[in-house]
Design a protein around this motif. Structure first.
Motif, PDB file in Angstrom:
ATOM      1  N   ASP A   8      57.084  39.710  50.794  1.00  0.00           N
ATOM      2  CA  ASP A   8      58.334  40.440  51.025  1.00  0.00           C
ATOM      3  C   ASP A   8      58.070  41.896  51.397  1.00  0.00           C
ATOM      4  OD1 ASP A   8      59.748  38.111  50.338  1.00  0.00           O
ATOM      5  OD2 ASP A   8      59.778  38.682  48.213  1.00  0.00           O
ATOM      6  N   GLY A   9      57.021  42.124  52.217  1.00  0.00           N
ATOM      7  CA  GLY A   9      56.694  43.460  52.685  1.00  0.00           C
ATOM      8  C   GLY A   9      55.965  44.326  51.683  1.00  0.00           C
ATOM      9  N   LYS A  10      55.650  43.768  50.521  1.00  0.00           N
ATOM     10  CA  LYS A  10      54.933  44.522  49.494  1.00  0.00           C
ATOM     11  C   LYS A  10      53.542  43.937  49.313  1.00  0.00           C
ATOM     12  CE  LYS A  10      59.079  45.665  46.927  1.00  0.00           C
ATOM     13  NZ  LYS A  10      59.815  45.487  45.670  1.00  0.00           N
ATOM     14  N   ARG A  11      52.600  44.828  49.064  1.00  0.00           N
ATOM     15  CA  ARG A  11      51.222  44.393  48.837  1.00  0.00           C
ATOM     16  C   ARG A  11      51.083  43.923  47.385  1.00  0.00           C
ATOM     17  NH1 ARG A  11      45.828  47.252  50.900  1.00  0.00           N
ATOM     18  NH2 ARG A  11      44.373  46.077  49.641  1.00  0.00           N
ATOM     19  N   VAL A  12      50.596  42.690  47.219  1.00  0.00           N
ATOM     20  CA  VAL A  12      50.439  42.094  45.895  1.00  0.00           C
ATOM     21  C   VAL A  12      48.965  41.785  45.669  1.00  0.00           C
ATOM     22  CG1 VAL A  12      51.057  40.131  44.433  1.00  0.00           C
ATOM     23  CG2 VAL A  12      52.737  41.068  46.039  1.00  0.00           C
ATOM     24  N   GLU A  13      48.465  42.127  44.497  1.00  0.00           N
ATOM     25  CA  GLU A  13      47.087  41.810  44.145  1.00  0.00           C
ATOM     26  C   GLU A  13      47.089  40.741  43.066  1.00  0.00           C
ATOM     27  OE1 GLU A  13      42.888  43.979  43.065  1.00  0.00           O
ATOM     28  OE2 GLU A  13      44.735  44.967  42.432  1.00  0.00           O
ATOM     29  N   GLN A  14      46.282  39.704  43.284  1.00  0.00           N
ATOM     30  CA  GLN A  14      46.164  38.621  42.313  1.00  0.00           C
ATOM     31  C   GLN A  14      44.708  38.545  41.848  1.00  0.00           C
ATOM     32  OE1 GLN A  14      47.776  34.871  43.522  1.00  0.00           O
ATOM     33  NE2 GLN A  14      46.686  33.753  41.943  1.00  0.00           N
ATOM     34  N   THR A  15      44.521  38.590  40.539  1.00  0.00           N
ATOM     35  CA  THR A  15      43.179  38.553  39.961  1.00  0.00           C
ATOM     36  C   THR A  15      42.979  37.230  39.232  1.00  0.00           C
ATOM     37  OG1 THR A  15      43.165  40.947  39.691  1.00  0.00           O
ATOM     38  CG2 THR A  15      41.583  39.700  38.371  1.00  0.00           C
ATOM     39  N   GLU A  16      41.835  36.600  39.478  1.00  0.00           N
ATOM     40  CA  GLU A  16      41.433  35.382  38.779  1.00  0.00           C
ATOM     41  C   GLU A  16      40.242  35.722  37.897  1.00  0.00           C
ATOM     42  OE1 GLU A  16      42.777  32.328  38.822  1.00  0.00           O
ATOM     43  OE2 GLU A  16      44.301  32.867  40.300  1.00  0.00           O
ATOM     44  N   TRP A  17      40.183  35.127  36.718  1.00  0.00           N
ATOM     45  CA  TRP A  17      39.065  35.334  35.797  1.00  0.00           C
ATOM     46  C   TRP A  17      38.243  34.064  35.713  1.00  0.00           C
ATOM     47  CZ3 TRP A  17      37.621  39.919  33.906  1.00  0.00           C
ATOM     48  CH2 TRP A  17      38.547  40.957  33.993  1.00  0.00           C
ATOM     49  N   HIS A  18      36.922  34.217  35.785  1.00  0.00           N
ATOM     50  CA  HIS A  18      35.982  33.095  35.776  1.00  0.00           C
ATOM     51  C   HIS A  18      34.995  33.285  34.630  1.00  0.00           C
ATOM     52  CE1 HIS A  18      37.453  32.482  39.899  1.00  0.00           C
ATOM     53  NE2 HIS A  18      37.292  33.781  40.025  1.00  0.00           N
ATOM     54  N   ASN A  19      34.676  32.205  33.936  1.00  0.00           N
ATOM     55  CA  ASN A  19      33.676  32.239  32.866  1.00  0.00           C
ATOM     56  C   ASN A  19      32.312  31.941  33.477  1.00  0.00           C
ATOM     57  OD1 ASN A  19      35.641  32.571  30.777  1.00  0.00           O
ATOM     58  ND2 ASN A  19      36.123  30.399  30.978  1.00  0.00           N
TER      59      ASN A  19
END
Length: 145
Positions: free
Chosen positions: A42-53
């Motif tokens: 929607d025109g906004k920058r989104v950051e998605q973080t994934e965590w890995h073991n």
């Protein structure tokens, strides 16, 4: 034909490696690794973080315990593994981990040079190039530098 189980990640350590020594002198290190991606919504920058073991064994674990620290950028290659265990209430739990086969420390040379907070038992004359890879062939205990 057999399948392929290959994982490649580039991310930042969420905390210093946790090192354990098992029976028979086997060393294991583990830590969380954060990978992030950004996208527009929607025109906004989104950051998605994934965590890995991440889990490392033997010589690879020893090197990781000496040189990896919270926040450091690292390239990891390994395999995806799922294991199960029973918790204190006898409930079966599952955990998915990346068993690292090798890693490359990324970043500036100064990010990995010895600092005043480095334990005294480490060799202060050792220098690390801009990046280097540690893998199964390095488990003899001989460091590549």
């Amino acid at each position: 034909m057999s399948g392929i189980n290959k994982v490649i990640l580039v991310g930042h350590l969420g905390k210093d490696p946790e090192v354990r020594h098992l029976d028979g002198g086997v060393t294991v290190a583990s830590f969380p690794l954060a990978t992030s991606e950004t996208y527009n919504k929607d025109g906004k920058r989104v950051e998605q973080t994934e965590w890995h073991n991440i889990v490392l064994w033997r010589g690879l674990a020893e090197v990781a315990s000496k040189y990896l620290q919270k926040g450091k950028l690292v390239y990891i290659e390994g395999k995806l593994r799922t294991r199960s265990f029973e918790d204190k209430e006898k409930v079966k739990k599952y955990v998915t981990e990346i068993v690292a086969e090798n890693f490359t420390m990324l970043g500036r040379k100064s990010d990995f040079e010895q600092s005043p907070t480095t334990p005294a038992h480490q060799n202060t004359e050792s220098k690390i190039e801009d990046e280097f890879t540690i893998g199964p062939s390095d488990e003899s205990g001989d460091l590549p530098f």
